[in-house]
Motif scaffolding. Sequence first.
Motif, PDB file in Angstrom:
ATOM      1  N   ILE A   8      28.540  12.512  20.360  1.00  0.00           N
ATOM      2  CA  ILE A   8      27.898  11.862  19.225  1.00  0.00           C
ATOM      3  C   ILE A   8      28.864  12.007  18.052  1.00  0.00           C
ATOM      4  CG2 ILE A   8      25.934  11.769  17.657  1.00  0.00           C
ATOM      5  CD1 ILE A   8      24.204  13.023  19.773  1.00  0.00           C
ATOM      6  N   PRO A   9      29.453  10.926  17.585  1.00  0.00           N
ATOM      7  CA  PRO A   9      30.442  11.025  16.506  1.00  0.00           C
ATOM      8  C   PRO A   9      29.793  11.376  15.180  1.00  0.00           C
ATOM      9  CG  PRO A   9      29.944   8.740  16.924  1.00  0.00           C
ATOM     10  CD  PRO A   9      29.218   9.520  17.987  1.00  0.00           C
ATOM     11  N   ASN A  10      30.604  11.812  14.247  1.00  0.00           N
ATOM     12  CA  ASN A  10      30.114  11.998  12.881  1.00  0.00           C
ATOM     13  C   ASN A  10      29.773  10.638  12.286  1.00  0.00           C
ATOM     14  OD1 ASN A  10      30.585  14.703  13.173  1.00  0.00           O
ATOM     15  ND2 ASN A  10      32.471  14.728  11.967  1.00  0.00           N
ATOM     16  N   GLY A  11      28.858  10.645  11.330  1.00  0.00           N
ATOM     17  CA  GLY A  11      28.440   9.394  10.703  1.00  0.00           C
ATOM     18  C   GLY A  11      28.689   9.404   9.207  1.00  0.00           C
ATOM     19  N   PHE A  12      28.660   8.215   8.604  1.00  0.00           N
ATOM     20  CA  PHE A  12      29.021   8.089   7.202  1.00  0.00           C
ATOM     21  C   PHE A  12      28.069   7.170   6.452  1.00  0.00           C
ATOM     22  CE2 PHE A  12      32.659   8.787   9.924  1.00  0.00           C
ATOM     23  CZ  PHE A  12      33.121   9.990   9.419  1.00  0.00           C
ATOM     24  N   ASN A  13      27.794   7.547   5.227  1.00  0.00           N
ATOM     25  CA  ASN A  13      26.950   6.745   4.342  1.00  0.00           C
ATOM     26  C   ASN A  13      27.850   5.751   3.612  1.00  0.00           C
ATOM     27  OD1 ASN A  13      25.433   5.732   2.190  1.00  0.00           O
ATOM     28  ND2 ASN A  13      24.252   7.612   1.971  1.00  0.00           N
ATOM     29  N   THR A  14      27.810   4.503   4.057  1.00  0.00           N
ATOM     30  CA  THR A  14      28.728   3.507   3.497  1.00  0.00           C
ATOM     31  C   THR A  14      28.251   2.930   2.169  1.00  0.00           C
ATOM     32  OG1 THR A  14      27.696   1.820   4.912  1.00  0.00           O
ATOM     33  CG2 THR A  14      29.693   2.885   5.735  1.00  0.00           C
ATOM     34  N   SER A  15      27.071   3.368   1.723  1.00  0.00           N
ATOM     35  CA  SER A  15      26.649   3.029   0.363  1.00  0.00           C
ATOM     36  C   SER A  15      27.194   4.068  -0.615  1.00  0.00           C
ATOM     37  CB  SER A  15      25.122   2.989   0.277  1.00  0.00           C
ATOM     38  OG  SER A  15      24.601   1.956   1.083  1.00  0.00           O
ATOM     39  N   GLN A  16      27.187   5.321  -0.196  1.00  0.00           N
ATOM     40  CA  GLN A  16      27.728   6.388  -1.029  1.00  0.00           C
ATOM     41  C   GLN A  16      29.243   6.300  -1.125  1.00  0.00           C
ATOM     42  OE1 GLN A  16      27.203  10.325   0.590  1.00  0.00           O
ATOM     43  NE2 GLN A  16      27.698  11.343  -1.329  1.00  0.00           N
ATOM     44  N   PHE A  17      29.891   6.017   0.020  1.00  0.00           N
ATOM     45  CA  PHE A  17      31.350   5.865   0.046  1.00  0.00           C
ATOM     46  C   PHE A  17      31.666   4.383   0.143  1.00  0.00           C
ATOM     47  CE2 PHE A  17      30.768  10.248   1.225  1.00  0.00           C
ATOM     48  CZ  PHE A  17      31.794  10.885   0.548  1.00  0.00           C
ATOM     49  N   SER A  18      32.102   3.819  -0.990  1.00  0.00           N
ATOM     50  CA  SER A  18      32.254   2.376  -1.106  1.00  0.00           C
ATOM     51  C   SER A  18      33.380   2.039  -2.082  1.00  0.00           C
ATOM     52  CB  SER A  18      30.938   1.769  -1.608  1.00  0.00           C
ATOM     53  OG  SER A  18      31.117   0.452  -2.066  1.00  0.00           O
ATOM     54  N   PRO A  19      34.052   0.907  -1.886  1.00  0.00           N
ATOM     55  CA  PRO A  19      35.073   0.467  -2.855  1.00  0.00           C
ATOM     56  C   PRO A  19      34.507   0.289  -4.257  1.00  0.00           C
ATOM     57  CG  PRO A  19      35.236  -0.777  -0.814  1.00  0.00           C
ATOM     58  CD  PRO A  19      33.972   0.013  -0.720  1.00  0.00           C
ATOM     59  N   ALA A  20      33.199   0.127  -4.354  1.00  0.00           N
ATOM     60  CA  ALA A  20      32.565  -0.066  -5.665  1.00  0.00           C
ATOM     61  C   ALA A  20      32.713   1.163  -6.561  1.00  0.00           C
ATOM     62  CB  ALA A  20      31.081  -0.390  -5.483  1.00  0.00           C
ATOM     63  N   ASN A  21      33.066   2.318  -5.977  1.00  0.00           N
ATOM     64  CA  ASN A  21      33.228   3.550  -6.753  1.00  0.00           C
ATOM     65  C   ASN A  21      34.587   3.660  -7.444  1.00  0.00           C
ATOM     66  OD1 ASN A  21      30.675   4.735  -6.142  1.00  0.00           O
ATOM     67  ND2 ASN A  21      31.435   5.258  -4.103  1.00  0.00           N
ATOM     68  N   LYS A  22      35.467   2.713  -7.188  1.00  0.00           N
ATOM     69  CA  LYS A  22      36.818   2.774  -7.756  1.00  0.00           C
ATOM     70  C   LYS A  22      36.759   2.847  -9.273  1.00  0.00           C
ATOM     71  CE  LYS A  22      41.322   0.443  -7.599  1.00  0.00           C
ATOM     72  NZ  LYS A  22      42.032   1.585  -7.002  1.00  0.00           N
ATOM     73  N   SER A  23      37.539   3.763  -9.857  1.00  0.00           N
ATOM     74  CA  SER A  23      37.513   3.957 -11.304  1.00  0.00           C
ATOM     75  C   SER A  23      38.903   4.294 -11.842  1.00  0.00           C
ATOM     76  CB  SER A  23      36.535   5.086 -11.666  1.00  0.00           C
ATOM     77  OG  SER A  23      36.609   5.394 -13.034  1.00  0.00           O
ATOM     78  N   LYS A  67      39.296   5.886 -14.424  1.00  0.00           N
ATOM     79  CA  LYS A  67      39.166   7.180 -15.091  1.00  0.00           C
ATOM     80  C   LYS A  67      39.982   8.260 -14.390  1.00  0.00           C
ATOM     81  CE  LYS A  67      34.515   6.373 -16.946  1.00  0.00           C
ATOM     82  NZ  LYS A  67      33.095   6.838 -16.928  1.00  0.00           N
ATOM     83  N   VAL A  68      40.166   8.108 -13.081  1.00  0.00           N
ATOM     84  CA  VAL A  68      40.909   9.113 -12.313  1.00  0.00           C
ATOM     85  C   VAL A  68      42.357   9.182 -12.801  1.00  0.00           C
ATOM     86  CG1 VAL A  68      41.765   9.754 -10.025  1.00  0.00           C
ATOM     87  CG2 VAL A  68      39.411   8.928 -10.295  1.00  0.00           C
ATOM     88  N   LYS A  69      42.981   8.039 -12.950  1.00  0.00           N
ATOM     89  CA  LYS A  69      44.363   8.037 -13.447  1.00  0.00           C
ATOM     90  C   LYS A  69      44.435   8.567 -14.872  1.00  0.00           C
ATOM     91  CE  LYS A  69      46.819   4.631 -10.670  1.00  0.00           C
ATOM     92  NZ  LYS A  69      47.631   3.386 -10.654  1.00  0.00           N
ATOM     93  N   ARG A  70      43.460   8.225 -15.667  1.00  0.00           N
ATOM     94  CA  ARG A  70      43.463   8.701 -17.057  1.00  0.00           C
ATOM     95  C   ARG A  70      43.271  10.214 -17.112  1.00  0.00           C
ATOM     96  NH1 ARG A  70      40.337   3.964 -18.136  1.00  0.00           N
ATOM     97  NH2 ARG A  70      38.404   5.191 -18.287  1.00  0.00           N
ATOM     98  N   GLU A  71      42.399  10.737 -16.270  1.00  0.00           N
ATOM     99  CA  GLU A  71      42.133  12.182 -16.275  1.00  0.00           C
ATOM    100  C   GLU A  71      43.394  12.975 -15.990  1.00  0.00           C
ATOM    101  OE1 GLU A  71      39.463  15.548 -13.882  1.00  0.00           O
ATOM    102  OE2 GLU A  71      39.053  13.414 -13.564  1.00  0.00           O
ATOM    103  N   PHE A  72      44.242  12.480 -15.094  1.00  0.00           N
ATOM    104  CA  PHE A  72      45.432  13.221 -14.699  1.00  0.00           C
ATOM    105  C   PHE A  72      46.711  12.622 -15.280  1.00  0.00           C
ATOM    106  CE2 PHE A  72      42.173  13.908 -11.475  1.00  0.00           C
ATOM    107  CZ  PHE A  72      42.056  15.288 -11.569  1.00  0.00           C
ATOM    108  N   ARG A  73      46.528  11.709 -16.227  1.00  0.00           N
ATOM    109  CA  ARG A  73      47.653  11.110 -16.946  1.00  0.00           C
ATOM    110  C   ARG A  73      48.685  10.514 -15.995  1.00  0.00           C
ATOM    111  NH1 ARG A  73      48.531  15.671 -21.762  1.00  0.00           N
ATOM    112  NH2 ARG A  73      46.405  15.524 -22.597  1.00  0.00           N
ATOM    113  N   ILE A  74      48.179   9.739 -15.039  1.00  0.00           N
ATOM    114  CA  ILE A  74      49.031   9.047 -14.077  1.00  0.00           C
ATOM    115  C   ILE A  74      49.244   7.620 -14.564  1.00  0.00           C
ATOM    116  CG2 ILE A  74      49.248   8.253 -11.686  1.00  0.00           C
ATOM    117  CD1 ILE A  74      47.410  10.579 -10.874  1.00  0.00           C
ATOM    118  N   ALA A  75      50.482   7.211 -14.653  1.00  0.00           N
ATOM    119  CA  ALA A  75      50.802   5.872 -15.150  1.00  0.00           C
ATOM    120  C   ALA A  75      50.185   4.807 -14.255  1.00  0.00           C
ATOM    121  CB  ALA A  75      52.318   5.689 -15.209  1.00  0.00           C
ATOM    122  N   ASN A  76      49.805   3.684 -14.863  1.00  0.00           N
ATOM    123  CA  ASN A  76      49.150   2.605 -14.131  1.00  0.00           C
ATOM    124  C   ASN A  76      50.024   2.004 -13.038  1.00  0.00           C
ATOM    125  OD1 ASN A  76      46.699   2.730 -15.495  1.00  0.00           O
ATOM    126  ND2 ASN A  76      47.431   1.387 -17.144  1.00  0.00           N
TER     127      ASN A  76
END
Length: 354
Positions: free
Chosen positions: A148-163, A165-174
């Motif tokens: 029985i494989p592991n399963g995933f919540n594809t609503s919780q883990f979704s491209p819609a979560n892209k932000s 803010k992550v680059k800004r938090e760690f001062r990573i250039a665009n």
Amino acid sequence: MLFKILENTNREKFDVQVISMLHKGVYGDKIEKDLSIPVYTLNIKKQKNILSKIYQCMKMCSDTDIIQGWMYHANLLSFLIGKLLKKKIIWGLHHSNLSRDKNKLTTIFIAKQCGNLSKFVDRVISCGDIVKEVHLKIGYAKFNNIVIPNGFNTSQFSPANKSEKVKREFRIANNKKVILHVARWDPLKDYENLIKSIGMLKGMRNDFEVLLVGMDINYRNTELVNLIKQNDVEDIVHLLGRRDDIPILMASADFFVLSSAGEGFPNVIGEAMASGTFCLVTDTGDCASMVGKYGRVVPTQDSEAFANALNQLLSMDVYQYNVEVLGARDRVIKNYDILNVVKKYEELYNNLVD
């Protein structure tokens, strides 16, 4: 994975309680708080109190129909308790590397002893085909071993979560790509291989930075910090420690990498695929079968191959990238949806009790 199964189990039909052999930890508290499922602790630390702990566990399990172990030590304890109480017993297998240089000798010993006992267990659940194959080779019974494989919540883990803010938090250039790695500090996760490959990649290009996330992945970890310094990557590696915003980090990264020397069926790969993030993984456990044709696979403990693969991926054109990550997400939805996985567990429980 245990949390996800409990979260989606039909609580009107199945009454569940969790017993930890040690302390509650992060997920024990989360299970109690978020799911209102009781979590009991045995705090087994020394052999001298093992008999009293077994008796304590027997009292906790006296009214249950099924006793389910999750990892090797718990499998052994569930066997003892289940046989003494004449209960149905289910084991879980989530491991594919039992080499001496990556595991404690006690873990290897218990895993192999469980192999001798496995024919007396009602069901053994392997989280993947390779995991099952590895354990059959060391003596585990075949007739009662199911996948029985592991399963995933594809609503919780979704491209819609892209932000951004992550680059800004760690001062990573665009104009720089973000490479993400999520794993606790453990020999099997092979951080040495990862950091060495990052150092090699830095010699090839300068258009990326790396986020490392996980338990003990912080600047207090002197062994990790020294490894980063030795490979001259202090300026491009960020140590985030444990985070509660993994869905956002997964979706916001350009590439997810797994450098492990040993795995079973890693949750982080499915989560990254569901998040629309391209995966580069090592060929261990069921990693290769998880990504299929929608990712890249390199040999374990081969930093040069890892670095070269990343170098190629960082030059991938946008169209190809989008086609592959969309295919990866669709693969997770079709094969590893958490609701379908939980249904298989529930069907097993019903079959054993009926």
